[in-house]
Enzyme design. Sequence first.
Site, short mmCIF file in Angstrom:
data_model
loop_
_atom_site.label_atom_id
_atom_site.label_comp_id
_atom_site.label_asym_id
_atom_site.label_seq_id
_atom_site.Cartn_x
_atom_site.Cartn_y
_atom_site.Cartn_z
N CYS A 141 0.84 -1.19 0.00
CA CYS A 141 0.00 0.00 0.00
C CYS A 141 0.88 1.26 0.00
O CYS A 141 1.63 1.49 -0.94
CB CYS A 141 -0.96 -0.06 1.18
SG CYS A 141 -2.38 1.04 1.04
N HIS A 142 0.84 2.10 1.03
CA HIS A 142 1.73 3.25 1.13
C HIS A 142 3.12 2.87 1.66
O HIS A 142 4.02 3.70 1.66
CB HIS A 142 1.13 4.32 2.05
CG HIS A 142 0.00 5.10 1.45
ND1 HIS A 142 -1.27 4.59 1.36
CD2 HIS A 142 -0.05 6.34 0.92
CE1 HIS A 142 -2.07 5.50 0.81
NE2 HIS A 142 -1.36 6.57 0.53
#
Length: 240
Positions: free
Chosen positions: A174-175
């Site tokens: 994800c991030h």
Amino acid sequence: MSASTSAFRALLDAEASAALPRLSTAQLLNAPENRTLRDLWTEPTAAPALYAGKRIGVISTDGVEEIEITTVLHFFRSRGATTHVIAPTKPAYPPSLGVQVPDLRATHILTVHYIETAGWIAIDKSLDDVNASAYDVFIVPGGSWNPDALRADPKVIRLLKDANATGKILAAICHGPWVLSDAGLLKGKRAAAWWPIRPDIENAGATFVDEPAVVDGNIITSRAPNDLAAFVHAIGERLT
């Protein structure tokens, strides 16, 4: 009731209505296209000693996406790996900034459901007490607040660089790849990440790949919570 079933129900029971944009664990796990992720949580582990003797370090801080860190912990702990949550020490801010940090932060980090705050997860190891040689794998979950803080922490960057230098498996979802990119570890690599940070990944010299799990040498990256099953299995394949 099995431990997997209990853990799964605990995730769903934590859901509450809120007037905030949020990531619904129930909706995520009940979506037909996420059946593999649901099975990971609800089906008994076929090989509880599969990763016995392996050591997993999950680097996280406040604002970590709950389903991402809990899935990683559940998957590897239920298969015999020693799996530690590694976090920076409780931060302190000057009064002029107005930031207040509860005492619980000394021993736990705060999880989120996207924007909504969720719960607290116990810290196993302080970042100050960890070195790259102690683990086989380092994993960085997402949640935008979590990696944004981690990538600004020189101790996190040094740990990841040291781990990379010795060929340890480095994984982020994800991030989370933000942290790897700021550590200079994605240059020349193929990598996935949460779609809006694609420019950051490419500016770091990586080739963005829109796939559930991307493996390039010792680097493993994924895009989003619905890629979690592919993500943990890709890491597991490198461990066996």
